[in-house]
Design a protein around this motif. Sequence first.
Motif, PDB file in Angstrom:
ATOM      1  N   THR B   7       0.855  -1.182   0.000  1.00  0.00           N
ATOM      2  CA  THR B   7       0.000   0.000   0.000  1.00  0.00           C
ATOM      3  C   THR B   7       0.888   1.228   0.000  1.00  0.00           C
ATOM      4  O   THR B   7       2.011   1.207   0.509  1.00  0.00           O
ATOM      5  CB  THR B   7      -0.912   0.077   1.243  1.00  0.00           C
ATOM      6  N   ARG B   8       0.369   2.285  -0.582  1.00  0.00           N
ATOM      7  CA  ARG B   8       1.128   3.531  -0.665  1.00  0.00           C
ATOM      8  C   ARG B   8       0.396   4.578   0.174  1.00  0.00           C
ATOM      9  O   ARG B   8      -0.753   4.916  -0.117  1.00  0.00           O
ATOM     10  CB  ARG B   8       1.209   3.970  -2.125  1.00  0.00           C
ATOM     11  N   ALA B   9       1.065   5.046   1.220  1.00  0.00           N
ATOM     12  CA  ALA B   9       0.438   6.010   2.123  1.00  0.00           C
ATOM     13  C   ALA B   9       0.439   7.404   1.501  1.00  0.00           C
ATOM     14  O   ALA B   9       1.452   7.847   0.963  1.00  0.00           O
ATOM     15  CB  ALA B   9       1.175   6.033   3.451  1.00  0.00           C
ATOM     16  N   GLY B  10      -0.718   8.074   1.606  1.00  0.00           N
ATOM     17  CA  GLY B  10      -0.836   9.420   1.057  1.00  0.00           C
ATOM     18  C   GLY B  10      -0.629  10.507   2.107  1.00  0.00           C
ATOM     19  O   GLY B  10      -0.485  11.677   1.778  1.00  0.00           O
ATOM     20  N   SER B  11      -0.621  10.115   3.386  1.00  0.00           N
ATOM     21  CA  SER B  11      -0.407  11.080   4.460  1.00  0.00           C
ATOM     22  C   SER B  11       0.187  10.334   5.655  1.00  0.00           C
ATOM     23  O   SER B  11       0.131   9.106   5.719  1.00  0.00           O
ATOM     24  CB  SER B  11      -1.732  11.729   4.882  1.00  0.00           C
ATOM     25  N   VAL B  12       0.754  11.115   6.586  1.00  0.00           N
ATOM     26  CA  VAL B  12       1.330  10.497   7.785  1.00  0.00           C
ATOM     27  C   VAL B  12       0.240   9.727   8.542  1.00  0.00           C
ATOM     28  O   VAL B  12       0.462   8.612   9.008  1.00  0.00           O
ATOM     29  CB  VAL B  12       1.992  11.568   8.688  1.00  0.00           C
ATOM     30  N   ALA B  13      -0.956  10.335   8.628  1.00  0.00           N
ATOM     31  CA  ALA B  13      -2.058   9.676   9.337  1.00  0.00           C
ATOM     32  C   ALA B  13      -2.416   8.349   8.676  1.00  0.00           C
ATOM     33  O   ALA B  13      -2.668   7.344   9.360  1.00  0.00           O
ATOM     34  CB  ALA B  13      -3.274  10.603   9.392  1.00  0.00           C
ATOM     35  N   GLU B  14      -2.434   8.318   7.359  1.00  0.00           N
ATOM     36  CA  GLU B  14      -2.726   7.068   6.640  1.00  0.00           C
ATOM     37  C   GLU B  14      -1.665   6.016   6.912  1.00  0.00           C
ATOM     38  O   GLU B  14      -1.976   4.837   7.112  1.00  0.00           O
ATOM     39  CB  GLU B  14      -2.773   7.328   5.131  1.00  0.00           C
ATOM     40  N   ALA B  15      -0.415   6.465   6.931  1.00  0.00           N
ATOM     41  CA  ALA B  15       0.690   5.534   7.170  1.00  0.00           C
ATOM     42  C   ALA B  15       0.567   4.917   8.559  1.00  0.00           C
ATOM     43  O   ALA B  15       0.661   3.689   8.728  1.00  0.00           O
ATOM     44  CB  ALA B  15       2.027   6.259   7.031  1.00  0.00           C
ATOM     45  N   VAL B  16       0.326   5.771   9.541  1.00  0.00           N
ATOM     46  CA  VAL B  16       0.197   5.308  10.925  1.00  0.00           C
ATOM     47  C   VAL B  16      -1.019   4.391  11.069  1.00  0.00           C
ATOM     48  O   VAL B  16      -0.956   3.334  11.712  1.00  0.00           O
ATOM     49  CB  VAL B  16       0.090   6.523  11.875  1.00  0.00           C
ATOM     50  N   GLY B  17      -2.117   4.757  10.418  1.00  0.00           N
ATOM     51  CA  GLY B  17      -3.333   3.943  10.469  1.00  0.00           C
ATOM     52  C   GLY B  17      -3.112   2.562   9.871  1.00  0.00           C
ATOM     53  O   GLY B  17      -3.521   1.549  10.446  1.00  0.00           O
ATOM     54  N   ALA B  18      -2.422   2.517   8.738  1.00  0.00           N
ATOM     55  CA  ALA B  18      -2.177   1.235   8.074  1.00  0.00           C
ATOM     56  C   ALA B  18      -1.274   0.356   8.924  1.00  0.00           C
ATOM     57  O   ALA B  18      -1.480  -0.856   9.031  1.00  0.00           O
ATOM     58  CB  ALA B  18      -1.545   1.468   6.695  1.00  0.00           C
ATOM     59  N   LYS B  19      -0.278   0.967   9.545  1.00  0.00           N
ATOM     60  CA  LYS B  19       0.662   0.199  10.387  1.00  0.00           C
ATOM     61  C   LYS B  19      -0.074  -0.354  11.599  1.00  0.00           C
ATOM     62  O   LYS B  19       0.119  -1.506  11.982  1.00  0.00           O
ATOM     63  CB  LYS B  19       1.810   1.115  10.822  1.00  0.00           C
ATOM     64  N   SER B  20      -0.927   0.479  12.193  1.00  0.00           N
ATOM     65  CA  SER B  20      -1.735   0.061  13.332  1.00  0.00           C
ATOM     66  C   SER B  20      -2.593  -1.141  12.967  1.00  0.00           C
ATOM     67  O   SER B  20      -2.642  -2.146  13.682  1.00  0.00           O
ATOM     68  CB  SER B  20      -2.664   1.208  13.743  1.00  0.00           C
ATOM     69  N   LYS B  21      -3.269  -1.018  11.828  1.00  0.00           N
ATOM     70  CA  LYS B  21      -4.210  -2.034  11.384  1.00  0.00           C
ATOM     71  C   LYS B  21      -3.500  -3.352  11.056  1.00  0.00           C
ATOM     72  O   LYS B  21      -4.059  -4.437  11.240  1.00  0.00           O
ATOM     73  CB  LYS B  21      -4.956  -1.509  10.149  1.00  0.00           C
ATOM     74  N   ALA B  22      -2.275  -3.244  10.584  1.00  0.00           N
ATOM     75  CA  ALA B  22      -1.537  -4.461  10.205  1.00  0.00           C
ATOM     76  C   ALA B  22      -1.142  -5.279  11.429  1.00  0.00           C
ATOM     77  O   ALA B  22      -0.697  -6.424  11.293  1.00  0.00           O
ATOM     78  CB  ALA B  22      -0.300  -4.092   9.395  1.00  0.00           C
ATOM     79  N   ASN B  23      -1.265  -4.687  12.603  1.00  0.00           N
ATOM     80  CA  ASN B  23      -1.129  -5.451  13.840  1.00  0.00           C
ATOM     81  C   ASN B  23       0.209  -6.194  13.945  1.00  0.00           C
ATOM     82  O   ASN B  23       0.252  -7.385  14.211  1.00  0.00           O
ATOM     83  CB  ASN B  23      -2.305  -6.435  13.935  1.00  0.00           C
ATOM     84  N   GLY B  24       1.274  -5.466  13.727  1.00  0.00           N
ATOM     85  CA  GLY B  24       2.600  -6.075  13.864  1.00  0.00           C
ATOM     86  C   GLY B  24       3.108  -6.746  12.610  1.00  0.00           C
ATOM     87  O   GLY B  24       4.284  -7.081  12.516  1.00  0.00           O
ATOM     88  N   ALA B  25       2.239  -6.935  11.616  1.00  0.00           N
ATOM     89  CA  ALA B  25       2.653  -7.628  10.392  1.00  0.00           C
ATOM     90  C   ALA B  25       2.916  -6.645   9.251  1.00  0.00           C
ATOM     91  O   ALA B  25       3.077  -7.050   8.101  1.00  0.00           O
ATOM     92  CB  ALA B  25       1.603  -8.637   9.970  1.00  0.00           C
ATOM     93  N   GLY B  26       2.949  -5.354   9.570  1.00  0.00           N
ATOM     94  CA  GLY B  26       3.217  -4.339   8.548  1.00  0.00           C
ATOM     95  C   GLY B  26       4.601  -3.750   8.724  1.00  0.00           C
ATOM     96  O   GLY B  26       5.131  -3.699   9.835  1.00  0.00           O
ATOM     97  N   ARG B  27       5.203  -3.327   7.624  1.00  0.00           N
ATOM     98  CA  ARG B  27       6.501  -2.652   7.688  1.00  0.00           C
ATOM     99  C   ARG B  27       6.446  -1.416   6.793  1.00  0.00           C
ATOM    100  O   ARG B  27       5.985  -1.485   5.651  1.00  0.00           O
ATOM    101  CB  ARG B  27       7.622  -3.557   7.173  1.00  0.00           C
ATOM    102  N   PHE B  28       6.944  -0.294   7.323  1.00  0.00           N
ATOM    103  CA  PHE B  28       7.133   0.874   6.469  1.00  0.00           C
ATOM    104  C   PHE B  28       8.311   0.613   5.549  1.00  0.00           C
ATOM    105  O   PHE B  28       9.291  -0.005   5.950  1.00  0.00           O
ATOM    106  CB  PHE B  28       7.450   2.118   7.317  1.00  0.00           C
ATOM    107  N   VAL B  49       3.545  -4.295   3.195  1.00  0.00           N
ATOM    108  CA  VAL B  49       4.608  -3.284   3.143  1.00  0.00           C
ATOM    109  C   VAL B  49       3.944  -1.954   2.798  1.00  0.00           C
ATOM    110  O   VAL B  49       3.172  -1.857   1.840  1.00  0.00           O
ATOM    111  CB  VAL B  49       5.683  -3.686   2.115  1.00  0.00           C
ATOM    112  N   ILE B  50       4.213  -0.956   3.627  1.00  0.00           N
ATOM    113  CA  ILE B  50       3.562   0.345   3.477  1.00  0.00           C
ATOM    114  C   ILE B  50       4.588   1.360   2.964  1.00  0.00           C
ATOM    115  O   ILE B  50       5.540   1.704   3.667  1.00  0.00           O
ATOM    116  CB  ILE B  50       2.974   0.811   4.837  1.00  0.00           C
TER     117      ILE B  50
END
Lengths: 180, 342
Positions: B7-28, B49-50
């Motif tokens: 996924t491609r984050a369009g804002s800091v809030a989106e990036a943080v939200g996606a990482k939160s939602k991935a529940n430990g399985a997401g990486r920036f 991967v965000i």
Amino acid sequence: MNAFSESDTAGGSTMTALPGKSPVKLTINGESTTVEVAPWTTLLDLLREYLDLTGTKKGCDHGQCGSCTVLVDGKRVNSCLTLAIMKDGSEITTIEGLTGKDGALHPMQQAFVDCDAFQCGYCTPGQICSAVGMIKEGHAHSDDEIREGMSGNLCRCGAYPHILNAIKQAYAATEKRTAA
Amino acid sequence: MINFSYTRAGSVAEAVGAKSKANGAGRFIAGGTNLVDLLKENVERPRQVIDITRLPLATIEEGPNGGLRLGALATNADTAYHPEVQRRYPALSRAILAGASAQLRNMATNGGNLLQRTRCYYFYDVAMACNKRRPGSGCPAISGQNRVCGVLGTSDQCIATHPSDMCIALAALEAVVRVSGPQGERTIPFAEFHTLPGDTPQIENTLAPDEIITAIDLPESPYAEHSVYTKVRDRASYAFALVSVAALLELDGDMVKSARIALGGVAHKPWRSPEVEALLTGKTATKENFLPVAAALFHDARGYEHNAFKIELGKRAVVRALQLATKGTASIRDVNGQTADA
């Protein structure tokens, strides 16, 4: 959020849908191309396996040897550590794109020939792209600076002295052209 | 490499939200120079991967109180060659240029540099035990190939080092890390950012899983005239530090007003000891006064089978770095901290 592919992470499920391929639009050596790639496809694999641009070499595949060096938006990078999907919209220049449309060699390519700056040739495309990038960066004023700036490109044949000579020759030619 | 979604984050809030939602399985992902390598080695196995490279965090601008603010997504190359970084924080510029290769510095970002993982051989080899990669599995480095491992602040769980050069200079400069998370923004002093291994070597810093680094603030520095980064390594360029030293001096004539010394290649985090640095305050800048400081820095060091040499090497590197810093920033010629007359 632009979700290119969805995986099923709901409820901590261990079932993960295989992410699909997504289109990536790139301008490669001046030509606009759209390729469908998986998220984990590197730029190196895209060039070699999807577009048959095999001039860019896979050496270590870990960013340690520099044989995969290409220019992305004018800057030299390791294409093996670059996910292609992240470069959507970028301009890529590979060794194939340095040659003029009339087939004339780029001054750096010509200098490598003139100075016998290779033996087996495997690292050469990466060396040449890296050297072109370095001169653009403006940090190639002395032998020491060139050696340091090229330390990300290994040559296991040990052609380093001739590579240095070639870069100096091409750099002088570039300076002359700029001054003219 | 395992399959992951992107996924491609369009804002800091989106990036943080996606990482939160991935529940430990997401990486920036930004520069990708470390993460893509770890993906290939199966050390990192994220589901998602965000991509944060489109966030507006790549600027380098004036910061508060005469400092400079480095955007988390500014590349290492753009940071090292920035005229204000070179002029006001020369040890930082030198440290960045002493690390990696030009290609990697063109890709790697400032935020990512802080978060890069150790290059301990056992961490990288998924066939081996590693408490950092698989907590509780053991640390083969302690009795194995530990030439590249640490000698300060190690634990019986992990003796890995933080591999960064840039972070050593940032520690000496007392930079401040700005982060953003679901609860908003906060700042973390550099000394509190990275952690020692203790019983939890899998934890390497105090960033929460759903927080993102947005910038690094450099405070105004009185050290620009006497700033050095000395790096000792197995080859002249493009190798990780065996030992490195960022040495910053504020001098009044030949008297030390204040000193900062940070060590790389020896610990799980950039190593500093402000109480040892204070030993130099009010002293003349001489080798005789530098020697006990070097000894004090390594007083609690513990060498292992293949890296005990780092203790003596480290002490000598500290003395050399302080001597070079005394001579002045301008006298240093290359990225290994060699002087023109060396």
